[in-house]
Write an enzyme that holds these catalytic residues in place. Structure first.
Site, PDB file in Angstrom:
ATOM      1  N   TYR A 142     -56.765  80.912 -32.174  1.00 59.64           N
ATOM      2  CA  TYR A 142     -55.340  80.580 -32.138  1.00 59.64           C
ATOM      3  C   TYR A 142     -55.147  79.229 -32.811  1.00 59.64           C
ATOM      4  O   TYR A 142     -55.868  78.269 -32.488  1.00 59.64           O
ATOM      5  CB  TYR A 142     -54.853  80.520 -30.691  1.00 59.64           C
ATOM      6  CG  TYR A 142     -53.415  80.103 -30.518  1.00 59.64           C
ATOM      7  CD1 TYR A 142     -53.094  78.844 -30.020  1.00 59.64           C
ATOM      8  CD2 TYR A 142     -52.376  80.963 -30.839  1.00 59.64           C
ATOM      9  CE1 TYR A 142     -51.775  78.460 -29.856  1.00 59.64           C
ATOM     10  CE2 TYR A 142     -51.045  80.586 -30.674  1.00 59.64           C
ATOM     11  CZ  TYR A 142     -50.751  79.328 -30.175  1.00 59.64           C
ATOM     12  OH  TYR A 142     -49.444  78.945 -30.012  1.00 59.64           O
ATOM     13  N   ASP A 237     -60.352  73.773 -37.267  1.00 66.25           N
ATOM     14  CA  ASP A 237     -59.232  73.504 -36.368  1.00 66.25           C
ATOM     15  C   ASP A 237     -59.806  72.914 -35.073  1.00 66.25           C
ATOM     16  O   ASP A 237     -60.270  73.639 -34.197  1.00 66.25           O
ATOM     17  CB  ASP A 237     -58.437  74.790 -36.096  1.00 66.25           C
ATOM     18  CG  ASP A 237     -57.292  74.522 -35.139  1.00 66.25           C
ATOM     19  OD1 ASP A 237     -56.528  75.475 -34.864  1.00 66.25           O
ATOM     20  OD2 ASP A 237     -57.172  73.377 -34.660  1.00 66.25           O
ATOM     21  N   LYS A 265     -53.600  67.237 -29.298  1.00 66.59           N
ATOM     22  CA  LYS A 265     -53.974  67.084 -27.879  1.00 66.59           C
ATOM     23  C   LYS A 265     -54.525  65.689 -27.551  1.00 66.59           C
ATOM     24  O   LYS A 265     -53.759  64.737 -27.366  1.00 66.59           O
ATOM     25  CB  LYS A 265     -54.943  68.191 -27.488  1.00 66.59           C
ATOM     26  CG  LYS A 265     -54.314  69.602 -27.616  1.00 66.59           C
ATOM     27  CD  LYS A 265     -55.264  70.695 -27.217  1.00 66.59           C
ATOM     28  CE  LYS A 265     -54.728  72.062 -27.578  1.00 66.59           C
ATOM     29  NZ  LYS A 265     -53.790  72.616 -26.586  1.00 66.59           N
TER      30      LYS A 265
HETATM   31  P1  KE4 Z   1     -49.674  73.047 -30.467  1.00 66.08           P
HETATM   32  O1  KE4 Z   1     -48.694  73.437 -31.551  1.00 66.08           O
HETATM   33  O2  KE4 Z   1     -49.514  73.917 -29.205  1.00 66.08           O
HETATM   34  O3  KE4 Z   1     -49.659  71.546 -30.173  1.00 66.08           O
HETATM   35  O4  KE4 Z   1     -51.155  73.328 -31.000  1.00 66.08           O
HETATM   36  C1  KE4 Z   1     -51.472  74.611 -31.460  1.00 66.08           C
HETATM   37  C2  KE4 Z   1     -52.977  74.816 -31.409  1.00 66.08           C
HETATM   38  C3  KE4 Z   1     -53.686  74.766 -32.596  1.00 66.08           C
HETATM   39  N1  KE4 Z   1     -55.029  74.940 -32.608  1.00 66.08           N
HETATM   40  C4  KE4 Z   1     -55.723  75.148 -31.463  1.00 66.08           C
HETATM   41  C5  KE4 Z   1     -57.206  75.324 -31.523  1.00 66.08           C
HETATM   42  C6  KE4 Z   1     -55.040  75.201 -30.220  1.00 66.08           C
HETATM   43  O5  KE4 Z   1     -55.745  75.419 -29.073  1.00 66.08           O
HETATM   44  C7  KE4 Z   1     -53.643  75.032 -30.184  1.00 66.08           C
HETATM   45  C8  KE4 Z   1     -52.843  75.109 -28.891  1.00 66.08           C
HETATM   46  N2  KE4 Z   1     -53.566  75.422 -27.728  1.00 66.08           N
HETATM   47  C9  KE4 Z   1     -52.833  76.105 -26.672  1.00 66.08           C
HETATM   48  C10 KE4 Z   1     -53.764  76.308 -25.485  1.00 66.08           C
HETATM   49  N3  KE4 Z   1     -54.730  77.315 -25.729  1.00 66.08           N
HETATM   50  C11 KE4 Z   1     -51.578  75.378 -26.285  1.00 66.08           C
HETATM   51  C12 KE4 Z   1     -50.969  75.811 -24.974  1.00 66.08           C
HETATM   52  C13 KE4 Z   1     -49.611  76.441 -25.197  1.00 66.08           C
HETATM   53  O6  KE4 Z   1     -49.454  77.213 -26.174  1.00 66.08           O
HETATM   54  O7  KE4 Z   1     -48.718  76.159 -24.351  1.00 66.08           O
END
Ligand code: KE4
Length: 428
Positions: A142, A237, A265
């Site tokens: 993801y 990523d 994060k």
């Molecule tokens: P954000 O756009 O949510 O800040 O980041 C996206 C993203 C990109 N790459 C990786 C490896 C990620 O894990 C994420 C976001 N992680 C999720 C949790 N698995 C965010 C939680 C959510 O969607 O509320």
């Protein structure tokens, strides 16, 4: 009625699903989410006064626990000068220099406001730099809700059974090649099928969005060798793993140098921050130097920079990753003893402070194997843990996070709760 349930009823009238991000909804868990009022260290308190040991940690940012003093005071110092300007500031330079010093693959970096913006920008940059159309991603990984990457995605998309979101024209998805993770032959085959047409490969080097699992020996090295040979951009990523798996993420742990890396994060200290950076020749294709446009009103916001930089500096100055490893090893030892005593040979994966208990007895190394987990068993486990005051991710397709604020007592209490929860899950 519990206050959280009242709030959730109100929320559902004005926010889709009652949440601002789907994975928070507890949708397939048969109960409303709790609403938090306060968090400190490794603990959370909800509107009904219940306390939890927290293993979600804002989905990764809270590596020092919630509201660490170093971050709070950095924000308090920055705020009186203003909340943002849309004009360059010193702290943005300090942050960029810190990231480029700690991550040698990063000649230059640009800040964004989320991980999604970072991956979206990195993919556009790879296409702009190479002039090629296709991008390879891996099933179950993801990378945020980027149109071209919401194909066979993990995290909330997987939890809610929408790994290929509606609203994305087939034409967009057609330029995304989805391959199984941990299968370098499939990557070789894709490059043979699309010679000179693949702009880049984006990968969670340690995938954390279909549960948490690890690359097979040599796999990441093979990705690096193939992309270098083919002139494709390798994008790590590390939004989730950056500054967490080691002081310099998976890059530091493996010594593998991608062409671009995306971050988020931890580098925001809990405030909205993302970043992407890497090779100078690629990054200099970005506007205003080059033809690839990318922008953001609040990118590099000084308050967010102050928060993130304070957390990064604390991590570096206090050898926090030794502590995270020590707590992670203690948790793993307890979990494996519990699984043994309960004669439940479930799969458990960990690296440092990232871990996942899979409700399957099969080994897990890609999306298909992660999907053999029993969702019903997970649900019973999750609800029992919550009743016992332990908050683990509300999905079997997420990663657990330890922080330096967790104590040995927290870990031991968690393992004890797991024994009860696993017994309940097993017997149902
Ligand atoms: P954000 O756009 O949510 O800040 O980041 C996206 C993203 C990109 N790459 C990786 C490896 C990620 O894990 C994420 C976001 N992680 C999720 C949790 N698995 C965010 C939680 C959510 O969607 O509320």
């Amino acid at each position: 009625m519990p206050i959280s349930e009242e709030l959730f009823e109100r929320a559902c009238r004005v926010i889709p699903g009652g949440v601002n991000s789907p994975v928070r909804a507890f949708r397939r868990l048969g109960r409303a989410p709790f609403f938090v009022t306060r968090a400190a260290g490794a603990h959370l308190w909800d509107e009904d006064g219940r306390e939890y040991i927290d293993y979600v940690g804002t989905w990764g940012p809270a590596i020092l626990g919630h509201a660490p003093e170093c971050v709070i005071s950095a924000v308090q110092q920055m705020v009186p000068a203003g909340l943002g300007y849309g004009i360059p500031t010193r702290v943005e330079v300090d942050m960029a220099e810190h990231l480029c010093r700690v991550l040698p693959c990063m000649d230059k970096v640009r800040m964004t406001n989320s991980g999604t913006e970072a991956t979206m920008s990195a993919v556009r940059l790879a296409r702009g730099f190479t002039g090629r159309p296709y991008i390879i991603k891996f099933a179950g990984c993801y990378h945020g809700h980027v149109d071209s990457l919401l194909v066979s995605a993990g995290s909330g998309a997987l939890t809610h059974g929408e790994p290929d979101s509606a609203g994305i024209p087939a034409e967009f998805a057609s330029l995304t090649i989805v391959l199984p993770y941990n299968d370098s032959a499939a990557v070789e085959q894709a490059f043979r099928r699309y010679p000179g047409q693949i702009a880049g490969v984006i990968v969670e080097p340690y995938p954390g969005n279909a549960g948490f699992y690890l690359p097979k020996p040599g796999y990441l090295e093979q990705l690096r060798e193939i992309t270098a040979r083919e002139g494709a951009v390798l994008i790590f990523d590390e939004v989730m793993t950056g500054f967490r798996i080691s002081p310099s993420g998976v890059i530091g742990k493996t010594g593998i140098t991608p062409d671009l890396v995306t971050l988020g994060k931890v580098i925001g200290g809990g405030l909205p921050v993302g970043a992407f950076g890497g090779r100078r020749d690629i990054m200099d294709c970005l506007s205003p130097l080059g033809p690839v446009y990318q922008a953001g009103t609040l990118s590099g916001n000084p308050v967010a920079m102050a928060a993130g930089l304070a957390q990064l500096r604390y991590l570096e100055q206090h050898r926090c990753h030794d502590r995270l490893e020590s707590l992670g090893a203690r948790l793993e030892e307890g979990v494996r003893a519990a699984l043994h005593d309960l004669q439940l040979p479930l799969t458990f994966k960990r690296s440092g402070s990232m871990f996942c208990l899979f409700f399957t007895t099969q080994d897990v190394f890609d999306l298909d194997s992660a999907m053999t987990a029993d969702f019903g068993m997970f649900r019973r486990y999750f609800l029992s843990m919550l009743d016992q005051g332990v908050y683990v991710a509300p999905s079997p397709y997420e990663t657990g996070f330890l922080s330096t604020a967790h104590t040995e007592a927290d870990v031991d209490a968690t393992v004890q709760a797991m024994r009860t929860a696993l017994q309940a899950a097993k017997e149902a």
